[in-house]
Design a protein around this motif. Structure first.
Motif, short mmCIF file in Angstrom:
data_model
loop_
_atom_site.label_atom_id
_atom_site.label_comp_id
_atom_site.label_asym_id
_atom_site.label_seq_id
_atom_site.Cartn_x
_atom_site.Cartn_y
_atom_site.Cartn_z
N MET A 39 1.09 -1.11 0.02
CA MET A 39 0.12 -0.02 -0.16
C MET A 39 0.77 1.25 -0.12
O MET A 39 0.31 2.24 -0.56
N GLU A 40 2.13 1.19 0.35
CA GLU A 40 2.82 2.09 0.45
C GLU A 40 3.31 2.84 -1.15
O GLU A 40 3.13 3.97 -1.24
N ALA A 41 3.21 1.84 -1.79
CA ALA A 41 3.44 2.29 -3.36
C ALA A 41 2.31 3.07 -3.74
O ALA A 41 2.46 3.82 -4.66
N LEU A 42 1.01 2.56 -3.49
CA LEU A 42 -0.24 3.46 -3.74
C LEU A 42 0.07 4.82 -3.50
O LEU A 42 -0.44 5.69 -4.26
N VAL A 43 0.28 4.86 -2.12
CA VAL A 43 0.37 6.31 -1.61
C VAL A 43 1.48 6.93 -2.55
O VAL A 43 1.17 8.19 -2.65
N PHE A 44 2.61 6.36 -2.75
CA PHE A 44 3.69 7.13 -3.49
C PHE A 44 3.06 7.47 -4.88
O PHE A 44 3.41 8.70 -5.34
N GLY A 45 2.41 6.59 -5.42
CA GLY A 45 1.97 6.75 -6.86
C GLY A 45 1.01 7.94 -6.80
O GLY A 45 1.08 8.88 -7.53
N LEU A 46 0.04 7.88 -5.77
CA LEU A 46 -0.98 9.46 -5.64
C LEU A 46 -0.20 10.31 -5.49
O LEU A 46 -0.63 11.40 -5.80
N THR A 47 0.69 10.41 -4.69
CA THR A 47 1.45 11.75 -4.04
C THR A 47 2.18 12.27 -5.14
O THR A 47 1.97 13.32 -5.67
N TRP A 48 3.03 11.33 -5.72
CA TRP A 48 3.79 11.97 -7.11
C TRP A 48 2.74 12.22 -8.11
O TRP A 48 3.22 13.03 -8.88
N GLY A 49 1.78 11.39 -8.50
CA GLY A 49 0.89 11.75 -9.72
C GLY A 49 0.31 13.27 -9.39
O GLY A 49 0.30 13.72 -10.10
N PHE A 50 -0.13 13.38 -8.19
CA PHE A 50 -0.82 14.59 -7.72
C PHE A 50 0.12 15.74 -7.97
O PHE A 50 -0.12 16.71 -8.65
N TRP A 51 1.27 15.62 -7.36
CA TRP A 51 2.55 16.75 -7.54
C TRP A 51 2.84 17.02 -9.09
O TRP A 51 2.81 18.08 -9.40
N ALA A 52 2.77 15.77 -9.79
CA ALA A 52 3.15 16.07 -11.19
C ALA A 52 1.73 16.68 -12.09
O ALA A 52 2.12 17.55 -12.97
N GLY A 53 0.73 16.43 -11.43
CA GLY A 53 -0.46 17.03 -12.21
C GLY A 53 -0.83 18.54 -11.93
O GLY A 53 -1.15 19.13 -12.74
N VAL A 54 -0.31 18.81 -10.60
CA VAL A 54 -0.41 20.36 -10.47
C VAL A 54 0.85 20.98 -10.47
O VAL A 54 0.72 22.50 -10.60
N SER A 55 1.80 20.48 -10.83
CA SER A 55 3.19 21.22 -11.25
C SER A 55 3.04 22.07 -12.32
O SER A 55 2.68 21.60 -13.39
#
Length: 191
Positions: A1-17
């Motif tokens: 589940m750690e990888a899912l949280v990393f994916g969500l976090t990095w994806g959101f960061w990349a999406g709003v950057s």
């Protein structure tokens, strides 16, 4: 589940950057409406697979010459998009043709963005090399977050695009594309 949280976090960061793709999504929302903006937001789904494959096979940084070539090509394409946006009136607003063109433009912009490759060859690769099913969880978090956040930006801007003080932003977004194109060309020429 750690990888899912990393994916969500990095994806959101990349999406709003801020970056070329986010700027293109905003421009499409201002000039074409919600549907073309959402189509532009889908570009990572089509382009990142190439970077992921390269990351698996190369597993190191991009050669400086390739990075400069991507910056130069991407800069030239952003100049083209900015010039096109400043000199032509939108005749395809909200049409399927506008959505298809929006997706094509976004795919080219993302393919020419060296930062996408650098992400997958560095931080993204560290997640992809983890034991199964962790890479799958990472990707299942990353793509909905990056596409969803960019699409929400596009939908929000499209919803507000009739507000009088926002209408000049469509023109300014083209100027920003020109400026970003010049900046990428400048970066590609550095020693």
């Amino acid at each position: 589940m750690e990888a899912l949280v990393f994916g969500l976090t990095w994806g959101f960061w990349a999406g709003v950057s801020p970056g070329p793709l986010t700027l293109l999504v905003v421009r499409q929302a201002l000039t074409q409406g919600a549907r073309p903006a959402v189509m532009a937001a889908l570009a990572p789904l089509l382009t990142d697979s190439l970077a992921i494959i390269l990351a698996f096979f190369l597993a190191r940084e991009l050669p400086p010459g390739l990075t400069r070539a991507l910056e130069a090509t991407g800069g030239a394409f952003l100049l083209y998009l900015g010039y096109q946006g400043l000199t032509t009136a939108s005749k395809l607003e909200g049409s399927p043709q506008a959505s298809a063109q929006s997706l094509r433009d976004a795919v080219v912009v993302n393919l020419m963005n060296p930062h996408m490759y650098l992400f997958w060859l560095t931080a993204g690769l560290s997640q992809l090399k983890r034991p199964l099913p962790e890479p799958l969880w990472f990707i299942l978090g990353f793509y909905p977050a990056i596409i969803g956040s960019k699409a929400l930006i596009g939908l929000g801007v499209a919803k507000l695009r009739q507000v009088a003080w926002l209408q000049p932003l469509a023109r300014y977004s083209n100027v920003l594309l020109l400026a970003l194109g010049v900046y990428l060309l400048f970066l590609s020429a550095r020693p």
